[in-house]
Design a protein around this motif. Structure first.
Motif, PDB file in Angstrom:
ATOM      1  N   ILE A 116       0.843  -1.210   0.000  1.00 38.32           N
ATOM      2  CA  ILE A 116       0.000   0.000   0.000  1.00 38.32           C
ATOM      3  C   ILE A 116       0.871   1.250   0.000  1.00 38.32           C
ATOM      4  CG2 ILE A 116      -1.684   1.341   1.349  1.00 38.32           C
ATOM      5  CD1 ILE A 116      -2.825  -1.280   2.364  1.00 38.32           C
ATOM      6  N   GLU A 117       0.561   2.136  -0.924  1.00 41.13           N
ATOM      7  CA  GLU A 117       1.253   3.439  -0.954  1.00 41.13           C
ATOM      8  C   GLU A 117       0.196   4.519  -0.683  1.00 41.13           C
ATOM      9  OE1 GLU A 117       3.612   6.216  -4.203  1.00 41.13           O
ATOM     10  OE2 GLU A 117       3.514   4.066  -4.526  1.00 41.13           O
ATOM     11  N   ILE A 118       0.443   5.322   0.335  1.00 48.21           N
ATOM     12  CA  ILE A 118      -0.547   6.356   0.675  1.00 48.21           C
ATOM     13  C   ILE A 118      -0.134   7.692   0.048  1.00 48.21           C
ATOM     14  CG2 ILE A 118      -1.785   7.554   2.528  1.00 48.21           C
ATOM     15  CD1 ILE A 118      -1.285   5.159   4.328  1.00 48.21           C
ATOM     16  N   HIS A 119      -1.069   8.301  -0.637  1.00 47.31           N
ATOM     17  CA  HIS A 119      -0.844   9.627  -1.231  1.00 47.31           C
ATOM     18  C   HIS A 119      -1.608  10.633  -0.372  1.00 47.31           C
ATOM     19  CE1 HIS A 119       0.634   7.906  -5.170  1.00 47.31           C
ATOM     20  NE2 HIS A 119       0.008   6.867  -4.650  1.00 47.31           N
ATOM     21  N   TRP A 120      -0.880  11.358   0.455  1.00 47.01           N
ATOM     22  CA  TRP A 120      -1.515  12.316   1.381  1.00 47.01           C
ATOM     23  C   TRP A 120      -1.887  13.603   0.640  1.00 47.01           C
ATOM     24  CZ3 TRP A 120      -2.672  10.034   5.767  1.00 47.01           C
ATOM     25  CH2 TRP A 120      -1.846   9.009   6.263  1.00 47.01           C
ATOM     26  N   ASN A 121      -2.858  14.308   1.185  1.00 48.82           N
ATOM     27  CA  ASN A 121      -3.259  15.624   0.642  1.00 48.82           C
ATOM     28  C   ASN A 121      -3.495  15.565  -0.866  1.00 48.82           C
ATOM     29  OD1 ASN A 121      -2.887  17.001   3.189  1.00 48.82           O
ATOM     30  ND2 ASN A 121      -0.688  16.726   2.842  1.00 48.82           N
ATOM     31  N   THR A 122      -4.101  14.483  -1.296  1.00 47.58           N
ATOM     32  CA  THR A 122      -4.237  14.269  -2.740  1.00 47.58           C
ATOM     33  C   THR A 122      -5.694  13.964  -3.100  1.00 47.58           C
ATOM     34  OG1 THR A 122      -1.988  13.426  -2.826  1.00 47.58           O
ATOM     35  CG2 THR A 122      -3.403  12.820  -4.663  1.00 47.58           C
ATOM     36  N   VAL A 123      -6.118  14.489  -4.236  1.00 50.20           N
ATOM     37  CA  VAL A 123      -7.480  14.196  -4.714  1.00 50.20           C
ATOM     38  C   VAL A 123      -7.411  13.646  -6.134  1.00 50.20           C
ATOM     39  CG1 VAL A 123      -8.677  15.908  -3.278  1.00 50.20           C
ATOM     40  CG2 VAL A 123      -7.787  16.601  -5.514  1.00 50.20           C
ATOM     41  N   VAL A 124      -8.437  12.877  -6.480  1.00 51.98           N
ATOM     42  CA  VAL A 124      -8.558  12.380  -7.853  1.00 51.98           C
ATOM     43  C   VAL A 124      -9.323  13.436  -8.646  1.00 51.98           C
ATOM     44  CG1 VAL A 124      -9.642  10.621  -9.313  1.00 51.98           C
ATOM     45  CG2 VAL A 124      -8.500   9.947  -7.193  1.00 51.98           C
ATOM     46  N   LYS A 125      -8.752  13.853  -9.758  1.00 50.86           N
ATOM     47  CA  LYS A 125      -9.405  14.886 -10.581  1.00 50.86           C
ATOM     48  C   LYS A 125     -10.200  14.262 -11.725  1.00 50.86           C
ATOM     49  CE  LYS A 125      -8.727  18.842 -10.061  1.00 50.86           C
ATOM     50  NZ  LYS A 125      -9.452  19.775  -9.174  1.00 50.86           N
ATOM     51  N   GLU A 126      -9.678  13.138 -12.258  1.00 52.85           N
ATOM     52  CA  GLU A 126     -10.346  12.526 -13.415  1.00 52.85           C
ATOM     53  C   GLU A 126      -9.974  11.052 -13.507  1.00 52.85           C
ATOM     54  OE1 GLU A 126      -9.544  14.491 -17.127  1.00 52.85           O
ATOM     55  OE2 GLU A 126     -11.086  13.320 -18.184  1.00 52.85           O
ATOM     56  N   ILE A 127     -10.908  10.243 -13.979  1.00 53.16           N
ATOM     57  CA  ILE A 127     -10.633   8.825 -14.229  1.00 53.16           C
ATOM     58  C   ILE A 127     -10.685   8.646 -15.748  1.00 53.16           C
ATOM     59  CG2 ILE A 127     -11.375   6.452 -13.791  1.00 53.16           C
ATOM     60  CD1 ILE A 127     -12.802   7.725 -11.227  1.00 53.16           C
ATOM     61  N   VAL A 128      -9.596   8.132 -16.302  1.00 52.39           N
ATOM     62  CA  VAL A 128      -9.450   8.153 -17.763  1.00 52.39           C
ATOM     63  C   VAL A 128      -9.231   6.735 -18.287  1.00 52.39           C
ATOM     64  CG1 VAL A 128      -8.154   9.227 -19.670  1.00 52.39           C
ATOM     65  CG2 VAL A 128      -8.301  10.401 -17.471  1.00 52.39           C
ATOM     66  N   GLY A 129      -9.722   6.466 -19.496  1.00 52.32           N
ATOM     67  CA  GLY A 129      -9.501   5.165 -20.127  1.00 52.32           C
ATOM     68  C   GLY A 129     -10.104   5.134 -21.512  1.00 52.32           C
ATOM     69  N   THR A 130     -10.095   3.947 -22.101  1.00 51.01           N
ATOM     70  CA  THR A 130     -10.792   3.771 -23.380  1.00 51.01           C
ATOM     71  C   THR A 130     -11.954   2.810 -23.116  1.00 51.01           C
ATOM     72  OG1 THR A 130      -9.005   2.230 -23.936  1.00 51.01           O
ATOM     73  CG2 THR A 130      -8.949   4.377 -24.991  1.00 51.01           C
ATOM     74  N   ASP A 131     -11.693   1.482 -23.208  1.00 46.44           N
ATOM     75  CA  ASP A 131     -12.759   0.531 -22.845  1.00 46.44           C
ATOM     76  C   ASP A 131     -12.855   0.380 -21.328  1.00 46.44           C
ATOM     77  OD1 ASP A 131     -13.314   0.142 -25.463  1.00 46.44           O
ATOM     78  OD2 ASP A 131     -12.078  -1.667 -25.664  1.00 46.44           O
ATOM     79  N   ASN A 132     -11.683   0.327 -20.694  1.00 45.45           N
ATOM     80  CA  ASN A 132     -11.602   0.198 -19.233  1.00 45.45           C
ATOM     81  C   ASN A 132     -10.733   1.326 -18.689  1.00 45.45           C
ATOM     82  OD1 ASN A 132     -13.020  -2.383 -18.656  1.00 45.45           O
ATOM     83  ND2 ASN A 132     -11.514  -3.130 -20.111  1.00 45.45           N
ATOM     84  N   VAL A 133     -10.736   1.415 -17.354  1.00 49.36           N
ATOM     85  CA  VAL A 133      -9.894   2.447 -16.724  1.00 49.36           C
ATOM     86  C   VAL A 133      -8.425   2.212 -17.091  1.00 49.36           C
ATOM     87  CG1 VAL A 133      -9.037   3.323 -14.515  1.00 49.36           C
ATOM     88  CG2 VAL A 133     -11.460   2.796 -14.786  1.00 49.36           C
ATOM     89  N   ASP A 134      -7.763   3.301 -17.421  1.00 50.73           N
ATOM     90  CA  ASP A 134      -6.347   3.205 -17.808  1.00 50.73           C
ATOM     91  C   ASP A 134      -5.458   3.978 -16.821  1.00 50.73           C
ATOM     92  OD1 ASP A 134      -4.183   2.889 -19.922  1.00 50.73           O
ATOM     93  OD2 ASP A 134      -4.278   5.088 -19.661  1.00 50.73           O
ATOM     94  N   HIS A 135      -5.912   5.152 -16.418  1.00 51.56           N
ATOM     95  CA  HIS A 135      -5.162   5.913 -15.422  1.00 51.56           C
ATOM     96  C   HIS A 135      -6.075   6.923 -14.718  1.00 51.56           C
ATOM     97  CE1 HIS A 135      -4.777   8.625 -18.966  1.00 51.56           C
ATOM     98  NE2 HIS A 135      -4.776   9.588 -18.055  1.00 51.56           N
ATOM     99  N   VAL A 136      -5.570   7.447 -13.596  1.00 52.04           N
ATOM    100  CA  VAL A 136      -6.291   8.544 -12.943  1.00 52.04           C
ATOM    101  C   VAL A 136      -5.373   9.752 -12.896  1.00 52.04           C
ATOM    102  CG1 VAL A 136      -7.768   7.076 -11.475  1.00 52.04           C
ATOM    103  CG2 VAL A 136      -5.584   7.857 -10.596  1.00 52.04           C
ATOM    104  N   THR A 137      -5.990  10.933 -12.982  1.00 50.55           N
ATOM    105  CA  THR A 137      -5.224  12.155 -12.790  1.00 50.55           C
ATOM    106  C   THR A 137      -5.443  12.578 -11.350  1.00 50.55           C
ATOM    107  OG1 THR A 137      -5.985  12.709 -14.993  1.00 50.55           O
ATOM    108  CG2 THR A 137      -4.740  14.384 -13.863  1.00 50.55           C
ATOM    109  N   ILE A 138      -4.356  12.771 -10.647  1.00 45.61           N
ATOM    110  CA  ILE A 138      -4.454  13.183  -9.243  1.00 45.61           C
ATOM    111  C   ILE A 138      -3.806  14.559  -9.073  1.00 45.61           C
ATOM    112  CG2 ILE A 138      -4.589  10.861  -8.261  1.00 45.61           C
ATOM    113  CD1 ILE A 138      -1.586  10.977  -7.701  1.00 45.61           C
ATOM    114  N   GLU A 139      -4.130  15.194  -7.955  1.00 40.80           N
ATOM    115  CA  GLU A 139      -3.540  16.516  -7.712  1.00 40.80           C
ATOM    116  C   GLU A 139      -3.255  16.675  -6.226  1.00 40.80           C
ATOM    117  OE1 GLU A 139      -5.210  20.145  -9.742  1.00 40.80           O
ATOM    118  OE2 GLU A 139      -5.505  20.747  -7.650  1.00 40.80           O
TER     119      GLU A 139
END
Ligand code: NAP
Length: 305
Positions: A193-216
C-alpha cells in the motif's frame, strides 16, 4: 396484507428489529430490495462484533436472518416505490403495485455509497470503477488499484485488496486518516500500500476500461498521472431517505432524526441503523437501534388498544 410491524431494510438493524418484533409475537414483515444483509454483505471480515471472533459479514448476516425467521418473521423481496406513514394505518407501496398495511413501521433503510463526482466516474462504472471491495476485489488479481478515501472502509478495504492486487494506491484528501488506529496500523505495515496524502482524484481516464487517474496534490497544486487498472471509491455513504421527504423529519444531510427510543417525529414510525442521525455507525450500534426500535414499536402497538 396487514401486519403489526413492517421493517424496511434487511441490514443488521432491520434483522435485529425483526428478531425482537417477532419474538414479541408481533406479526412482522421484513421488506428488502435484494437480499438481507445490507452493507454487512460488503464486509470482508468482521472482527469487532461482540461474541463473534471474526469472519465474513455475509456469514454473520445469514445467522441473523435465520434467527429472525426462527421467531416467525416473514420476509419479502420487493422495491418500495413510496410510503404513506402519516396516518394511523401505515401504507407501503411496492413497485409491483402491491400495498402493505401495518400499525407500525421501522425504517432501516441504511445508506448507499457516496459518489466522487469526477469526470469518468459514471463512464467507467463496472469497467474498472467499483464501490465494493468484497464484490469486485477478486477481479483485480495482480493489478494496480486506487482506493479513494481515508475512513474505516477505505483503509480496511485497501488492506483487503492487497490479497489480489500487486499494488494499492490509497488516495486521501488530508494528511491524517479518519480510520480507527488498529486499521491504520495494518495499512501502514502493508508494503503493497502506498498512501498519497493531501491528494485528490481529478479525473478517471480510459478507453474501454480504466487506464489511469489524474491526481492533484491539494497543497502544491501539482498534478500527476497514475496508471491503474481499477478504482475503488470508498468515501462514505448517503442515507436512503429520498422517499421520506415531506413525511419524516430529516437532518440537513438527509439522516432521520429520532429520539433515544428510535421514535421519529411521526407516531408509529421508528428508525434504526445507519439511516438515523447518530454518532457511531457500527454493526453493534445498528443492532442495538433495531432492538430498541422493535421494543418501542411493541409499546406503541399496545397503546393503540
Ligand atoms: P466515513 O467514515 O464517512 O469516511 C469517509 C472518508 O472518505 C473520509 O476519510 C473522508 O475524508 C473521505 N471523503 C469523503 N468525501 C470525499 C470526497 N468527496 N473526496 C475525497 N474524499 C472524501 O465513511 P466509511 O469509511 O465508509 O465508514 C462509514 C461508517 O461505517 C463509519 O461510521 C465507520 O466507522 C463504519 N465502518 C466501520 C468499520 C469497522 O469498524 N471495522 C468498517 C467499515 C466502516 P475526510 O477524512 O477528510 O473527511
Amino acid at each position: 396484507m396487514n401486519y403489526d410491524v413492517v421493517i424496511l431494510g434487511g441490514g443488521p438493524a432491520g434483522l435485529t428489529a425483526a428478531i425482537y418484533a417477532s419474538r414479541a409475537r408481533l406479526r412482522t414483515l421484513l421488506v428488502e430490495k435484494t437480499f438481507p444483509g445490507g452493507q454487512l454483505m460488503m464486509c470482508a471480515h468482521v472482527e469487532n462484533y461482540p461474541g463473534y471472533l471474526g469472519g465474513p459479514g455475509m456469514e454473520l448476516s445469514e445467522v441473523m436472518r435465520q434467527q429472525a425467521e426462527k421467531f416467525g418473521t416473514e420476509s419479502k423481496i420487493a422495491e418500495v416505490a413510496r410510503v404513506d406513514l402519516l396516518g394511523a394505518e401505515k401504507a407501503i407501496y411496492t413497485t409491483e403495485n402491491e400495498v402493505i398495511f401495518s400499525k407500525a413501521v421501522i425504517l432501516c433503510l441504511g445508506a448507499r455509497p457516496r459518489r466522487l463526482g469526477v469526470p469518468g466516474e459514471q463512464e467507467f462504472l463496472g469497467k474498472g470503477i467499483s464501490y465494493c471491495a468484497v464484490c469486485d476485489g477478486a477481479l483485480f488479481k495482480d493489478k494496480i488499484l486506487v482506493v479513494v478515501g481515508g475512513g474505516d472502509t477505505a483503509v480496511e478495504d485497501a488492506v483487503f485488496l492487497t490479497r489480489y492486487a500487486s499494488r494499492v494506491h490509497l488516495i486521501h484528501r488530508r494528511n491524517k486518516l479518519r480510520a480507527q488506529r488498529i486499521i491504520q496500523e495494518r495499512a501502514f505495515a502493508n508494503p503493497s500500500i502506498e498512501i498519497h496524502w493531501n491528494t485528490v482524484v481529478k479525473e478517471i481516464v480510459g478507453t474501454d476500461n480504466v487506464d489511469h487517474v489524474t491526481i492533484e496534490n491539494v497543497q502544491t497544486g501539482l498534478p500527476a498521472k497514475l496508471p491503474v487498472d481499477g478504482v475503488f471509491i470508498l468515501i462514505g455513504n448517503e442515507p436512503n431517505t429520498k422517499m421520506l421527504e415531506g413525511q419524516i423529519e430529516l437532518d440537513e444531510a438527509g439522516y432521520i432524526i429520532t429520539d433515544e427510543n428510535m421514535q421519529t417525529n411521526v407516531p408509529g414510525v421508528f428508525a434504526a441503523g445507519d439511516v438515523r442521525r447518530k454518532a457511531l455507525r457500527q454493526i453493534v450500534t445498528a443492532c442495538a437501534d433495531g432492538a430498541i426500535a422493535a421494543t418501542a414499536a411493541e409499546k406503541y402497538i399496545e397503546s393503540l388498544s
